[in-house]
Scaffold this motif. Sequence first.
Motif, PDB file in Angstrom:
ATOM      1  N   THR A 117      -1.123  -7.094   1.027  1.00 51.34           N
ATOM      2  CA  THR A 117      -0.974  -5.652   1.082  1.00 51.34           C
ATOM      3  C   THR A 117       0.267  -5.270   0.280  1.00 51.34           C
ATOM      4  O   THR A 117       1.128  -6.116  -0.004  1.00 51.34           O
ATOM      5  N   GLU A 381       0.324   1.404  -4.513  1.00 51.23           N
ATOM      6  CA  GLU A 381       0.210   2.419  -3.461  1.00 51.23           C
ATOM      7  C   GLU A 381      -0.117   3.788  -4.041  1.00 51.23           C
ATOM      8  O   GLU A 381      -0.869   4.561  -3.458  1.00 51.23           O
ATOM      9  N   GLY A 386      -3.585   0.210  -1.461  1.00 53.86           N
ATOM     10  CA  GLY A 386      -2.561  -0.628  -0.848  1.00 53.86           C
ATOM     11  C   GLY A 386      -2.942  -2.086  -0.777  1.00 53.86           C
ATOM     12  O   GLY A 386      -2.359  -2.848  -0.014  1.00 53.86           O
ATOM     13  N   ARG A 387      -3.928  -2.512  -1.584  1.00 53.34           N
ATOM     14  CA  ARG A 387      -4.329  -3.921  -1.622  1.00 53.34           C
ATOM     15  C   ARG A 387      -4.100  -4.484  -3.016  1.00 53.34           C
ATOM     16  O   ARG A 387      -4.515  -3.888  -4.008  1.00 53.34           O
TER      17      ARG A 387
END
Length: 566
Positions: A117, A381, A386-387
Amino acid sequence: MAASPQNPAASGPRRKVSRHRGEGQWAAGHFTPLNGNEQFKKDDDGLNVRTRIETIYSKRGFDSIDPNDLRGRMRWWGLYTQRRPGIDGGKTAVLEPEELDDRYFMLRVRIDAGALTTQQLRVIGEVSQEFARGTADITDRQNVQYHWIRIEDVPEIWQRLEAVGLSTVTACGDTPRVMIGSPVAGIAEDEIIDATPALEEMKRRVLNNPAYSNLPRKFKTAISGSPLLDVVHEINDVAFVGVRHPEHGPGFDVWVGGGLSTNPKLGVRLGAWVPIEDVPDVHEGVISIFRDYGYRRLRNRARLKFLVADWGAEKFRQVLEDEYLGGRKLVDGPAPEQPVQQWRDHIGVHRQKDGRFYVGFAPRVGRVDGATLTKIADLAEAHGSGRVRTTVEQKMIVLDVEQDRVESLVEGLEALDLTARPSTFRRGTMACTGIEFCKLAIVETKQRGSTLIDELERRLPDFDEPLTINLNGCPNACARIQVADIGLKGQLVLDDEGRQVEGYQVHLGGALGLEAGFGRKVRGLKVTADELPDYIERVLTRFRAERTEGERFAAWTARASEEALS
């Protein structure tokens, strides 16, 4: 699955041990340690060293560390001493370990399947800046490696990493290492099967588990449901490759016994198709075979590949089924299809199955820094969900980008010198840690690889054929030299004036995925570091002049004359 205890000689009826020591196999009743590594593992489980690091070594400092912990058990928690500065490559095999040791450590953060993340990536970057002098190299097994780590700081680093779900457990040592997986699992349009549920269960069963913390040597796992074959499955101890069974549908083809180093062997198929729900059982069974039947007498024969070479696939499968799967017979299945393209690194802009996009980009030979990682987290982000992911080619990917945000992300990455549209040379060049930090290395690799990229881009700006150039600082093949188009094995060579200088033995035409095989060594072909750009330019120019329509570099090197390759 029943697992042997850490000290099998201490429980149950003891088998009669013959006078012949054999290969030190536990399953043959040979429990007496036959070398120093086996002795220190028997004396204390490597997992237990964490308590001593937290309660003793981090408080009393480097000089308080027991030698068997320093050069042995601390690896179970991702820690190696790094090379003391100023020691040239000619002394690598001459000096004693304590003479090579610096008072700082490499610390490896395991990132299974490369899955992160942005919160985790930001913490990795912050730890790098605060404790590791900015270092944070991406490895070709999807990990991140720090350098300049002080033993006093290790508990605090663990606390910060573990607060966001990261770990260094069994990132090194005679253990199940990081499990590499497709970085686009669950999102790729062309995926055969999403391996994520199996990988998570495999991790749950074996990580930090004393039943598997004393293996003969390291154990490497790969799993992917991608038709690109994107996890170098042929060179892992066990690999699960996505295939479609004509009767049972999507599942996995099982491979065992791959590995490189100084005795390279490609893995072999067991000929078995495994549904996703059974993958963890098979994985655990293969690890258990290695633990019980693996060769523990000599370290240089202790990898699973030697057992598989001696047994063959048929016997290995039979032992797996009869002794470790409770008599359950595996279903025969098909081999994976050849991938349709040579590049398998997911670089560039690609549509996901949900209509969004992922963007793969190329750092230079895996070398980044903590400040850059935090900026990547910010970009991901701002443009994605967010990955992020790391790959087995020392690259990175941002997932889940809306179409109208793709170009902005690409531009932001370019501003960080992280291009999603790299040249062949930027895209295809990898390098191991090298003499800068590694105690086994003979030559420098990272800076030389970066400089080589620049020089080849300048000399051959229109070269656009897929090509891999892998630089390794020693014979151990951490950068996969035998399976690169141009593999460079670091060694000391003589220049034109008879001086001993850094150089490379050259391997040509290796490959994985498409017609997997090891590179060709031309008799007597060694290149000094200074001559490297000239040599590669010369060979690639000949390739372009002599190749047939559509011929790959590896195919050309197989038929080219030694003169053309020199």
